[in-house]
Design an enzyme around this catalytic site. Structure first.
Site, short mmCIF file in Angstrom:
data_model
loop_
_atom_site.label_atom_id
_atom_site.label_comp_id
_atom_site.label_asym_id
_atom_site.label_seq_id
_atom_site.Cartn_x
_atom_site.Cartn_y
_atom_site.Cartn_z
N CYS A 20 -39.89 16.84 12.03
CA CYS A 20 -38.89 16.28 11.13
C CYS A 20 -37.53 16.18 11.82
O CYS A 20 -37.00 17.16 12.33
CB CYS A 20 -38.78 17.15 9.88
SG CYS A 20 -37.68 16.46 8.66
N CYS B 259 -41.73 14.59 2.43
CA CYS B 259 -40.37 14.70 2.96
C CYS B 259 -39.77 13.31 3.12
O CYS B 259 -40.37 12.44 3.77
CB CYS B 259 -40.40 15.43 4.30
SG CYS B 259 -38.81 15.39 5.16
N LEU C 259 3.78 10.73 -25.85
CA LEU C 259 4.52 10.76 -24.58
C LEU C 259 3.89 9.81 -23.57
O LEU C 259 2.67 9.65 -23.54
CB LEU C 259 4.49 12.17 -23.99
CG LEU C 259 5.27 13.27 -24.70
CD1 LEU C 259 4.92 14.62 -24.11
CD2 LEU C 259 6.76 12.99 -24.60
N CYS D 128 -39.35 12.63 7.15
CA CYS D 128 -40.47 12.46 8.08
C CYS D 128 -41.81 12.19 7.41
O CYS D 128 -42.79 11.93 8.10
CB CYS D 128 -40.58 13.67 9.01
SG CYS D 128 -41.20 15.14 8.16
N TYR E 247 8.10 22.81 -30.34
CA TYR E 247 8.83 22.22 -29.21
C TYR E 247 9.77 21.09 -29.60
O TYR E 247 10.35 20.45 -28.74
CB TYR E 247 7.87 21.75 -28.12
CG TYR E 247 6.69 20.92 -28.62
CD1 TYR E 247 6.89 19.69 -29.23
CD2 TYR E 247 5.39 21.38 -28.45
CE1 TYR E 247 5.82 18.93 -29.67
CE2 TYR E 247 4.30 20.63 -28.89
CZ TYR E 247 4.52 19.41 -29.50
OH TYR E 247 3.46 18.67 -29.95
N ASP F 111 -2.63 22.14 -24.42
CA ASP F 111 -3.75 21.29 -24.78
C ASP F 111 -4.27 21.73 -26.14
O ASP F 111 -5.15 22.57 -26.25
CB ASP F 111 -4.84 21.42 -23.71
CG ASP F 111 -5.60 20.13 -23.55
OD1 ASP F 111 -5.25 19.15 -24.23
OD2 ASP F 111 -6.55 20.12 -22.76
N LYS G 100 2.68 21.71 -21.03
CA LYS G 100 2.07 20.79 -21.99
C LYS G 100 0.77 21.41 -22.48
O LYS G 100 -0.25 21.38 -21.79
CB LYS G 100 1.81 19.43 -21.35
CG LYS G 100 1.31 18.40 -22.34
CD LYS G 100 1.19 17.02 -21.71
CE LYS G 100 0.87 15.96 -22.74
NZ LYS G 100 -0.38 16.18 -23.45
N GLU H 122 8.66 22.05 -20.03
CA GLU H 122 7.82 22.91 -20.87
C GLU H 122 6.36 22.71 -20.50
O GLU H 122 5.96 21.61 -20.13
CB GLU H 122 7.98 22.51 -22.36
CG GLU H 122 9.41 22.54 -22.86
CD GLU H 122 9.59 21.81 -24.20
OE1 GLU H 122 8.58 21.40 -24.81
OE2 GLU H 122 10.75 21.65 -24.61
N CYS I 241 -39.87 21.04 3.61
CA CYS I 241 -40.67 20.08 4.36
C CYS I 241 -41.59 20.85 5.30
O CYS I 241 -41.15 21.75 6.01
CB CYS I 241 -39.73 19.17 5.15
SG CYS I 241 -40.54 18.28 6.48
N LYS J 202 1.05 14.95 -15.83
CA LYS J 202 -0.29 15.52 -16.03
C LYS J 202 -0.82 16.14 -14.74
O LYS J 202 -0.59 15.62 -13.64
CB LYS J 202 -1.26 14.41 -16.49
CG LYS J 202 -0.89 13.76 -17.81
CD LYS J 202 -1.23 14.62 -19.02
CE LYS J 202 -2.64 14.43 -19.50
NZ LYS J 202 -2.88 13.23 -20.28
S1 IVH Z 1 6.88 16.60 -27.09
C1 IVH Z 1 8.74 13.04 -28.68
N1 IVH Z 1 6.28 18.88 -25.96
O1 IVH Z 1 1.36 16.29 -25.98
C2 IVH Z 1 8.00 14.11 -27.98
N2 IVH Z 1 4.50 17.50 -26.69
O2 IVH Z 1 0.93 13.59 -25.02
C3 IVH Z 1 6.64 14.30 -28.49
N3 IVH Z 1 2.28 18.43 -26.33
O3 IVH Z 1 1.53 14.73 -29.09
C4 IVH Z 1 5.90 15.42 -27.94
N4 IVH Z 1 2.92 20.33 -25.42
O4 IVH Z 1 0.45 17.06 -28.91
C5 IVH Z 1 5.81 17.76 -26.52
N5 IVH Z 1 5.88 20.95 -24.97
C6 IVH Z 1 5.41 19.83 -25.53
C7 IVH Z 1 4.04 19.60 -25.70
C8 IVH Z 1 3.63 18.40 -26.28
C9 IVH Z 1 1.89 19.61 -25.81
C10 IVH Z 1 1.36 17.40 -26.82
C11 IVH Z 1 1.64 16.94 -28.19
C12 IVH Z 1 1.94 15.50 -28.01
C13 IVH Z 1 1.20 15.16 -26.78
C14 IVH Z 1 1.74 13.93 -26.07
#
Ligand code: IVH
Length: 674
Positions: free
Chosen positions: A432, A409, A84, A412, A226, A118, A116, A114, A426, A315
């Site tokens: 000081c 110090c 992405l 001073c 997803y 990690d 994202k 959605e 000090c 992000k």
């Molecule tokens: S969609 C074509 N949806 O983020 C779309 N990615 O920076 C491809 N990720 O590789 C990804 N949550 O590992 C999508 N709800 C979400 C996600 C998601 C986490 C991660 C995934 C992707 C990366 C891209």
């Protein structure tokens, strides 16, 4: 940047990105934070946009990830796994939405937003409803076969359910580790003396890429789906929303925290709401993903080489970042406490530029062994002062040396006194610059020289204007100098001059307390005055002599001795005496009934208060100590005496009562209440 400079930098960035991409994607052992990696990546994208001829086919911008590790069998994805693009601000998001609308010729677009997660992207292939293969993303075209490990994830169905199971379904999702499971895993790792994982993402990646699936099975991994790659022989959902519902019906896990939103404003509202809930979510996220809802619109928009045009990641600002320690400075606080501070190469953390982090105190600094030149990860939480989380030892320059805490110090030049515990202070309290306001305020306070009217505001004006550099300067202030200050009338100026005048006559104990000697409070100042009787005797006492004063131990003795051996402090004391600050000499008991004896008081005496008893004993020449030792001659115990009596019995020290004390006093012809 001219072309030659740009070409050199681009080459350098490619090497850096290839190295860090390998550490992150292949070895699961990153050396730099995601945000630092993103920054390098964006810098290269920017250069290649300005000079398109510098963009070579093997640039990391031209593919999705790094080469797969050889440890697992390669799997070619039926459809490539895309990544992405990122936006970091509302403005960049608005630009993305505008590009989408322009390309579609639509006034408003609906998105599915959605969280994202990690974690680690996977592609799971089902044929005729059965799980046949699971693979990591790898470089987007070829991933690694992790079928055996993915089969151990309990939230991942081995067989799809429902009545419209497609003949082929390549489902895409994220394998992640919930926060709670991560904490338990790390606790377990710690108990077994095994390596701790830096964060849930690393833990998830490390767990999924285990050669032994039995180990993966013990790890609390989860899955959220997803998207899809290849899909054949079944319904074709017309929107992302329908797709996610379809996946749910097949028995696949889909994140419930998603929402369908209208336009850029809808996206932003979702983002802000999720950012607020972020800390409470059971899993870690690093942002939000927006996807154009309509599949037809997605097809019209198409894809770039690395990422689709119909989706974007928004992000969150990083709350941790990696940066370099440029210097270590020692700051002197208003009370003389010395605090080491790391000066950092400025870095964005949680949306704010950070250039300093506290190292708390000399002991903490020594324990962490932070060195100039080190790379460190820094954390910012709310409004607190940024902190160093970890030192990246593997990036330490060969010539980095441990920091030597100053013995003088930095403001001073007075000696630095290490107090018990962790504080360094000090000893030049009277001179000081960093401590001037505080010193003058303390000197004038009620229990010190009690100069009425010399309040905080006035002290601030006098010190900041440079008129009062040491407390001795107070004694040659003229009324017209005060009158020139803000909000000062003739009456108050005259009153303050009078109060200063009056403060010249004081007591030795008050004077000692007023000096602000580190670790010397009122009680110690009293004890010092009583013990020495005059200032000269105290100032010439060595540390051994000082420890003979009741309740003065080696640490306090050292602080007192350091204070008086500082020439600047002595000069201020001389100036104060020259200005006429005096006190009556203290009557010292000599040849008393208890002279040379050490007595400990404990419990509540019926006959007199603790203070009266102490004064009476000292009047008889005794030293009153706070704890019982072999050197104690008597313990005088009242009601509820506590453990000191037991200790005295253990050591064979006589334990007496209040009646005996009264008898001594009668013998010496003294009245206890006087
Ligand atoms: S969609 C074509 N949806 O983020 C779309 N990615 O920076 C491809 N990720 O590789 C990804 N949550 O590992 C999508 N709800 C979400 C996600 C998601 C986490 C991660 C995934 C992707 C990366 C891209």
């Amino acid at each position: 940047m001219n072309r030659a400079v740009a070409a050199a930098r681009a080459a350098e960035l490619r090497v850096l990105l290839a190295y860090h991409g390998h550490r992150y994607y292949v070895l699961d052992d990153p050396e730099i934070s995601d945000s630092e990696y993103d920054r390098l990546f964006r810098e290269l994208v920017e250069i290649e946009r300005t000079y398109p001829e510098l963009c070579v086919p093997d640039s990391p911008t031209q593919r999705v990830g790094a080469a797969p590790s050889a440890a697992f069998r390669p799997v070619v994805h039926a459809q490539p796994m895309l990544s992405l693009g990122n936006v970091f601000s509302a403005q960049e998001l608005a630009e993305f939405d505008r590009r989408v609308r322009d390309r579609l010729g639509a006034p408003e677009v609906h998105y599915v937003a959605e969280p994202k997660l990690d974690g680690l992207a996977v592609s799971i292939r089902y044929e005729d409803g059965g799980l046949v293969r699971a693979a990591t993303r790898g470089d987007g075209v070829t991933g690694e076969d992790v079928t055996a490990n993915v089969r151990t994830i309990r939230s991942c169905p081995l067989r799809l359910t429902g009545d419209s199971v497609p003949r082929v379904l390549e489902v895409r999702g994220e394998v992640y580790m919930p926060r709670a499971g991560f904490a338990q895993l790390n606790a377990r790792q710690g108990e077994r003396g095994e390596k701790l994982f830096a964060n849930p993402r690393n833990a998830a990646a490390g767990s999924l890429r285990q050669l032994d699936p039995a180990i993966s099975a013990q790890r609390p991994l989860r899955l959220f789906c997803y998207g899809v790659g290849e899909i054949a022989g079944g319904p074709s959902p017309a929107s992302q929303e329908e797709l996610l519902e379809f996946l749910e019906r097949l028995g696949l896990p889909v994140n419930p925290d998603r929402a369908r939103v209208a336009g850029y404003e809808g996206c932003l509202r979702y983002y802000e709401d999720l950012a607020r809930r972020r800390a409470e979510l059971p899993y870690e996220i690093d942002g939000v993903v927006y996807k154009v809802d309509s599949v037809a619109a997605q097809r019209m928009l198409g894809e770039l080489s690395r990422s689709p045009r119909w989706a974007i990641a928004h992000k969150f600002p990083a709350e941790q970042a990696i940066t370099k320690v440029c210097a270590i400075e020692v700051q002197v606080g208003r009370t003389g406490a010395l605090t080491p501070v790391a000066v950092l190469e400025p870095v964005g953390v949680g949306g704010v530029m950070v250039s300093h982090a506290t190292l708390h105190n000399p002991e903490e600094l020594a324990r962490r062994d932070v060195r100039v030149g080190d790379f460190v990860s820094v954390r910012r939480a709310g409004d607190v002062i940024p902190e160093i989380v970890a030192v990246l030892i593997e990036r330490r320059p060969a010539d980095a040396v441990p920091f030597r805490f100053p013995t003088e110090c930095p403001v001073c030049g007075s000696p630095v006194v290490r107090e018990e515990g962790v504080i360094a202070r000090c000893a030049g309290g009277l001179v000081c610059q960093a401590q001037r306001r505080q010193t003058v305020r303390h000197f004038a306070s009620r229990r010190a020289l009690d100069i009425e009217g010399l309040g905080d505001k006035l002290v601030e004006q006098l010190v900041d204007s440079g008129r009062v550099r040491t407390v001795a300067d107070l004694y040659d202030l003229k009324p017209d100098e005060l009158l020139r200050l803000e909000r000062m009338g003739e009456r108050s100026a005259a009153k303050i001059i009078e109060a200063i005048e009056k403060s010249r006559r004081t007591t030795l104990a008050r004077f000692l307390y007023a000096l602000g000697i580190p670790l010397v409070g009122e009680a110690t100042a009293n004890a010092l005055a009583r013990h020495f009787g005059d200032l000269e005797g105290l100032m010439s006492a060595d540390e051994a002599a000082l420890t003979r004063v009741p309740d003065v131990g080696p640490v306090v003795a050292h602080a007192i001795s350091a204070f008086f051996s500082e020439a600047h402090n002595r000069a201020v004391i001389d100036a104060l005496r020259a200005a006429g600050v005096t006190w009556p000499s203290v009557e010292r008991p000599s040849g008393g009934l208890l002279s040379g004896k050490t007595v400990v008081l404990t419990g509540t005496l019926a006959e007199m208060t603790r203070e009266q008893a102490q004064a009476a004993l000292e009047g008889l020449g005794a030293k009153v100590a706070s704890s019982v030792s072999k050197r104690t001659d008597y313990v005088i115990a009242g009601a509820d005496p506590g453990h000191k009596v037991a200790r005295a019995r253990e050591l064979g020290v006589p334990v007496l009562g209040g009646a005996e004390l009264k008898a001594w006093l009668a013998q010496a012809g003294r009245d206890p209440a006087s």
